[in-house]
Design a protein around this motif. Structure first.
Motif, PDB file in Angstrom:
ATOM      1  N   ASP A  51      17.084 -33.116   6.305  1.00 33.80           N
ATOM      2  CA  ASP A  51      15.662 -32.871   6.552  1.00 33.80           C
ATOM      3  C   ASP A  51      14.745 -34.039   6.233  1.00 33.80           C
ATOM      4  N   GLY A  52      15.279 -35.196   5.955  1.00 33.12           N
ATOM      5  CA  GLY A  52      14.429 -36.369   5.816  1.00 33.12           C
ATOM      6  C   GLY A  52      13.530 -36.402   4.600  1.00 33.12           C
ATOM      7  N   GLN A  53      13.776 -35.552   3.602  1.00 35.52           N
ATOM      8  CA  GLN A  53      12.894 -35.557   2.433  1.00 35.52           C
ATOM      9  C   GLN A  53      13.717 -35.564   1.147  1.00 35.52           C
ATOM     10  N   LEU A  54      13.289 -36.435   0.227  1.00 37.42           N
ATOM     11  CA  LEU A  54      14.053 -36.670  -0.999  1.00 37.42           C
ATOM     12  C   LEU A  54      13.704 -35.723  -2.124  1.00 37.42           C
ATOM     13  N   ARG A  72      26.252 -39.476  -3.667  1.00 34.80           N
ATOM     14  CA  ARG A  72      26.044 -40.883  -3.348  1.00 34.80           C
ATOM     15  C   ARG A  72      27.141 -41.403  -2.414  1.00 34.80           C
ATOM     16  N   THR A  73      28.374 -40.991  -2.648  1.00 28.20           N
ATOM     17  CA  THR A  73      29.490 -41.430  -1.809  1.00 28.20           C
ATOM     18  C   THR A  73      29.278 -41.012  -0.363  1.00 28.20           C
ATOM     19  N   LEU A  74      28.840 -39.778  -0.143  1.00 25.44           N
ATOM     20  CA  LEU A  74      28.622 -39.290   1.216  1.00 25.44           C
ATOM     21  C   LEU A  74      27.466 -40.017   1.889  1.00 25.44           C
ATOM     22  N   VAL A  75      26.441 -40.351   1.128  1.00 26.84           N
ATOM     23  CA  VAL A  75      25.318 -41.112   1.690  1.00 26.84           C
ATOM     24  C   VAL A  75      25.784 -42.506   2.073  1.00 26.84           C
ATOM     25  N   LYS A  81      22.733 -37.936   5.871  1.00 28.90           N
ATOM     26  CA  LYS A  81      21.568 -38.719   6.273  1.00 28.90           C
ATOM     27  C   LYS A  81      20.364 -38.291   5.435  1.00 28.90           C
ATOM     28  N   ILE A  82      19.753 -39.273   4.745  1.00 27.63           N
ATOM     29  CA  ILE A  82      18.621 -38.946   3.872  1.00 27.63           C
ATOM     30  C   ILE A  82      17.459 -39.910   4.133  1.00 27.63           C
ATOM     31  N   GLY A  83      16.261 -39.461   3.751  1.00 26.91           N
ATOM     32  CA  GLY A  83      15.059 -40.284   3.875  1.00 26.91           C
ATOM     33  C   GLY A  83      14.379 -40.059   5.214  1.00 26.91           C
ATOM     34  N   PRO A  84      13.166 -40.632   5.372  1.00 27.09           N
ATOM     35  CA  PRO A  84      12.498 -41.559   4.458  1.00 27.09           C
ATOM     36  C   PRO A  84      11.424 -40.924   3.579  1.00 27.09           C
ATOM     37  N   TRP A  85      11.149 -39.626   3.747  1.00 31.41           N
ATOM     38  CA  TRP A  85      10.022 -38.989   3.068  1.00 31.41           C
ATOM     39  C   TRP A  85      10.390 -38.494   1.676  1.00 31.41           C
ATOM     40  N   LEU A 109      13.677 -43.633  -3.664  1.00 29.43           N
ATOM     41  CA  LEU A 109      14.671 -42.697  -4.187  1.00 29.43           C
ATOM     42  C   LEU A 109      15.931 -42.717  -3.334  1.00 29.43           C
ATOM     43  N   ALA A 110      15.767 -42.796  -2.021  1.00 30.06           N
ATOM     44  CA  ALA A 110      16.924 -42.817  -1.129  1.00 30.06           C
ATOM     45  C   ALA A 110      17.752 -44.082  -1.339  1.00 30.06           C
ATOM     46  N   GLU A 111      17.082 -45.212  -1.540  1.00 27.84           N
ATOM     47  CA  GLU A 111      17.801 -46.476  -1.721  1.00 27.84           C
ATOM     48  C   GLU A 111      18.677 -46.458  -2.971  1.00 27.84           C
ATOM     49  N   GLU A 112      18.353 -45.623  -3.936  1.00 26.04           N
ATOM     50  CA  GLU A 112      19.197 -45.511  -5.129  1.00 26.04           C
ATOM     51  C   GLU A 112      20.527 -44.845  -4.808  1.00 26.04           C
TER      52      GLU A 112
END
Length: 886
Positions: A51-54, A72-75, A81-85, A109-112
């Motif tokens: 859903d694009g929200q962290l 984290r492994t799956l990301v 799929k995560i981000g950017p909101w 948060l997503a970049e972490e």
């Protein structure tokens, strides 16, 4: 001809809260994530869009921290799929800085965790702001996917380039049938009807079929279902996919796509809820107050404090921002929720309100109490004045002074007396409270005096005045007047024969019967206003009101008090009966200027209501003496022009639109109409909706009172109920029974200048901060009672900070950088015209390094040195530019 490929994209749309609370949703999320991760790990699904929200990931990991590495492994594998909101924000009534901070927070948060989905994914927001392409490009996003707002009048294709006035452009994809249509694949062996629906309007051979829904489970049988679909129909190919792959394949087709621009707020193929901007006005008022304080008070104050050695607190600021960002998701911001959910939203606003207010109080006190003491200065006391806006102001200071003696004077630091208007004074006891006040110690009384005075304030800085007790005249200067007229050098407002008449002294033109309150029925819900079938429009008859005029040294006020009898509910309204009282007080105020531009002084209107009426809408209507065909309002980073009579207003039903395209529009802080010789601007604090009415009228919707989350077959919105379409959900709290406070102002000028009116709004909405260093009143703020160490280095009497020298630009942010090693200044050109020489930014440090950055505070140009004054050069139409100074 290419065979059409349908990209079935597994996802969930996770409403943060709605007809359920965030707490109820959280429990389902915790277990939902286990199923999603298992499906991805077992290759039952290739990818899944969360859903694009962290914020929901943050909540999940708070409850299940042991799952961090698994997630984290799956990301990192590209499966999840995560981000950017941070939250999927509303774009039409939320400030530009809030939208930027939302994307900043979500991306960081997503970049972490791993790669961020660089797509502006907003499957359910109620319309798309004109400014989004440049905001997206500012954070490194060049694509967007959305559902609501695009009509075939604007673009007939699903794929297009969407462009802002500054030239910023994103590749857009419109999922015009919704984010939930792909469930057909899971329940039918024949995909033909779904594919026909999905390809309608598509220019590309690669077409999206979103497979998801609100809080929908992961579809683990997708692969087998796609095999069945592909076996039953040879004309189409359905593949499991993602939006990243969809866009890559569309770009590989090298299509010539249409280019569109502007805001997308049409309700043709999906409801847009054109009047949700006035639902739960109490929430919108609080949100606006917190946004203003964060952007225009606290963050600039932190820059001032940082210059004096007070450490900036990035985590503190981010946490306050995150608290209100959680209230910016489309349902949360709109107010279309159950009462229990709205209580949680209100509690977050109150948390952010108290935290931001306390931070302002602390920094103001710390700086002021670190200035030389009264004994060192040889004076009785000090009053420190703070201006957090980046331009010098000769502002009217309104504050309360505490003194031992009933009389006092104020002096500047050179000993020159300042003219002060004392309009209220009272004697107050500061000893321990007693049941019998006659036993109070007479020596423990002091005086609190409400005062006004003009004083020049430096840009982004502070200055001091001296308090001397026992001198001057303690008499209050407020004088009641028998004449029902207030005026200054710019305006004259009179109350004549039950009407307000405003004289524009510059143009020598009278605006007759110019200000009114109108009440109407509301048979809508928390999504939309809708007039009842038997409506009764009532204009307030001022003849029963009590009107008083009070003239003070620097201002004049007209106060109207009364009780308005209104229909208690829709049943009474249909019978044209009135039994429910609504008490009101409306104060109209003009202030005098001692110097400067008189036209910058608006007519302010403060209204208080005790609302005991249900199912109605109250508007403040301003009638102008000129006609227009369009109107203007502010947007996150600019202004937008809108038509007074929408093109489809009279044939929307015949054209099959989902709702009426009413001339009801969103606003952030201002609405304007103007012709060649006259410009009217209404400035607001928390009012987010206006309507263009017949006969040259602009109406601010002050508030709506409704009692249902969703109703079917409304006059303005036929068909199924919005929200939960299978159950009536009562929301009695949304009737807003009780006290409501509304604030706005009126400005008349000869021409419309977008930068000027936005700067006027800042001057109106952001008042100077004042701190008197005294020990008589220990409760000027909550923590004043407790002692505080001053800074080890004394703070000067006077300090000027960053100053914007430009008539064409507007400041959006002055804040410490995220790393705390510099100051960020964000500016924008709100006009549709290029500014070739934009002016200068002046900084207090002689030798400074400056770097232009994007909206993520990443450099987009090399650092350069300059000596105190930075030439801003050229600004494109509606362009945003950000600079970091070190």
């Amino acid at each position: 001809m290419m065979k059409k490929v349908f990209h079935v994209i597994p996802h969930t749309h996770w409403d943060y809260e709605w007809y359920f609370s965030t707490h109820e949703s959280l429990i389902q999320l915790v277990y939902h994530m286990d199923e999603v991760m298992s499906a991805l790990e077992n290759d039952e699904n290739d990818t899944y869009l969360l859903d694009g929200q962290l914020s929901i990931i943050e909540d999940y990991l708070k409850q299940c921290p042991e799952q961090l590495e698994r997630l984290r492994t799956l990301v990192q594998q590209g499966k999840l799929k995560i981000g950017p909101w941070y939250t999927q924000t509303d774009q039409l009534i939320i400030s530009g800085e809030s939208i930027v901070r939302n994307l900043q927070t979500g991306i960081r948060l997503a970049e972490e965790l791993g790669p961020v989905m660089a797509i502006g994914y907003v499957p359910d927001a109620f319309g798309q702001s004109i400014d989004m392409p440049k905001i997206y490009q500012g954070v490194g996003i060049d694509k967007t996917v959305f559902w609501r707002g695009l009509s075939t009048d604007v673009c007939q294709a699903r794929e297009f380039n969407w462009q802002s006035e500054d030239g910023s452009q994103v590749l857009g994809y419109n999922i015009k049938n919704g984010y939930f249509v792909g469930s057909h694949v899971m329940y039918s062996d024949d995909p033909t009807p779904l594919c026909h629906q999905a390809e309608d309007g598509s220019l590309a051979a690669n077409i999206a079929i979103p497979l998801g829904g609100d809080q929908r489970f992961v579809d683990k049988e997708l692969k087998s279902r796609l095999d069945i679909s592909n076996a039953s129909n040879k004309d189409y190919q359905l593949i499991e996919s993602s939006y990243d792959k969809l866009f890559a394949d569309i770009e590989a087709e090298n299509l010539h796509l249409p280019t569109i621009s502007g805001e997308l707020i049409d309700g043709q193929v999906s409801k847009i809820h054109r009047s949700i901007y006035s639902s739960r006005y109490d929430h919108k008022y609080l949100n606006d107050r917190v946004e203003r304080r964060l952007s225009y008070l606290l963050e600039p104050l932190m820059v001032m404090a940082g210059a004096e050695g007070i450490e900036t607190k990035p985590a503190l600021m981010n946490n306050i921002w995150k608290t209100i960002l959680r209230n910016h998701a489309h349902d949360s911001a709109g107010g279309c929720n159950t009462d229990k959910t709205n209580k949680i939203i209100l509690s977050r606003f109150e948390e952010a309100d108290q935290a931001s207010d306390s931070a302002v109080d602390y920094l103001v006190r710390k700086l002021a109490e670190s200035q030389p003491t009264a004994e060192q200065g040889g004076i009785d006391g000090r009053v420190t004045l703070f201006n957090t806006l980046p331009y010098a102001r000769n502002a009217l200071i309104k504050t309360t002074i505490s003194t031992s003696a009933p009389s006092f004077i104020l002096l500047d630091m050179e000993g020159q007396e300042i003219k002060v208007d004392v309009f209220c004074s009272k004697r107050v006891y500061r000893g321990s409270i007693q049941r019998d006040e006659s036993t109070n110690d007479p020596s423990l009384y002091y005086y609190q005096s409400d005062v006004e005075f003009y004083y020049p304030l430096p840009a982004s800085g502070y200055t001091s005045v001296q308090l001397v007790e026992g001198e001057g005249d303690a008499k209050t200067t407020a004088i009641a007047s028998d004449q029902l007229v207030i005026e200054n050098d710019r305006y004259r407002l009179s109350f004549e024969q039950g009407q307000f008449v405003l004289l524009d002294k510059v143009q020598n033109r009278a605006w007759n019967d110019c200000i009114n309150l109108i009440d109407m029925g509301d048979d809508g819900d928390t999504y939309d206003y809708s007039p009842p079938e038997n409506d009764w429009l009532i204009q307030l008859d001022w003849s029963q009101a009590t009107v008083n005029v009070v003239k003070q040294g620097f201002s004049e006020s007209m106060v109207i008090n009364g009780v308005w009898l209104l229909p208690e509910d829709l049943t009474e309204r249909a019978k044209q009966q009135c039994s429910a009282p609504m008490t009101y007080t409306m104060t109209l105020r003009l202030q005098h200027a001692v110097a400067g531009d008189e036209s910058a002084l608006p007519l302010t209107i403060d209204a208080n209501f005790d609302n005991q009426v249900k199912d109605h809408r109250v508007q403040l209507v301003v009638t102008t003496p000129f006609e227009t065909t369009t109107n203007w309002s502010d947007t996150p980073f600019g202004v937008v022009e809108r038509v007074n009579v929408p093109e489809r207003l009279h044939d929307w039903r015949e054209q099959g639109w989902k709702e009426e395209p009413s001339p009801i529009y969103p606003m952030l802080h201002l609405v304007n109409i103007h012709d060649q010789s006259c410009s009217l601007t209404l400035l607001t604090k928390g009012i987010k909706e206006y309507e263009v009415r017949a006969n040259n009228q602009i109406a601010l919707t002050l508030f709506r009172s409704v009692g249902w989350l969703g109703k079917p077959d409304l006059i303005r919105r036929p068909g199924i109920a919005s929200g939960q379409q299978f159950k009536y959900i009562p929301t009695p709290d949304s009737q807003l029974q009780g006290e409501l406070h509304c604030e706005c102002a009126l400005v008349i000028e000869g021409n419309f200048n977008p930068a000027r009116v936005q700067t006027l709004w800042q001057a109106y909405a952001i008042e100077p901060l004042v701190y008197q260093n005294q020990s008589l009143n220990q409760f000027t703020n909550t923590l004043k009672y407790f002692v505080m160490h001053p800074l080890t280095t004394e703070v000067a009497d006077h300090r000027a900070g960053i100053e914007l020298d430009s008539t064409d630009l507007v400041v959006s942010a002055i804040k410490p950088t995220e790393e705390g090693d510099g100051t960020l200044v964000r500016l924008y050109n709100p006009s549709s015209e290029t500014v070739t020489v934009a002016g200068h930014l002046k900084v207090p440090t002689a030798e400074t390094s400056v770097t232009e950055v994007n909206l993520l505070e990443q450099p987009i140009a090399d650092a350069q040195s300059f000596n105190g004054q930075l030439g801003l050069g050229r600004f494109k139409p509606k362009q945003i530019r950000s600079f970091i100074f070190k």
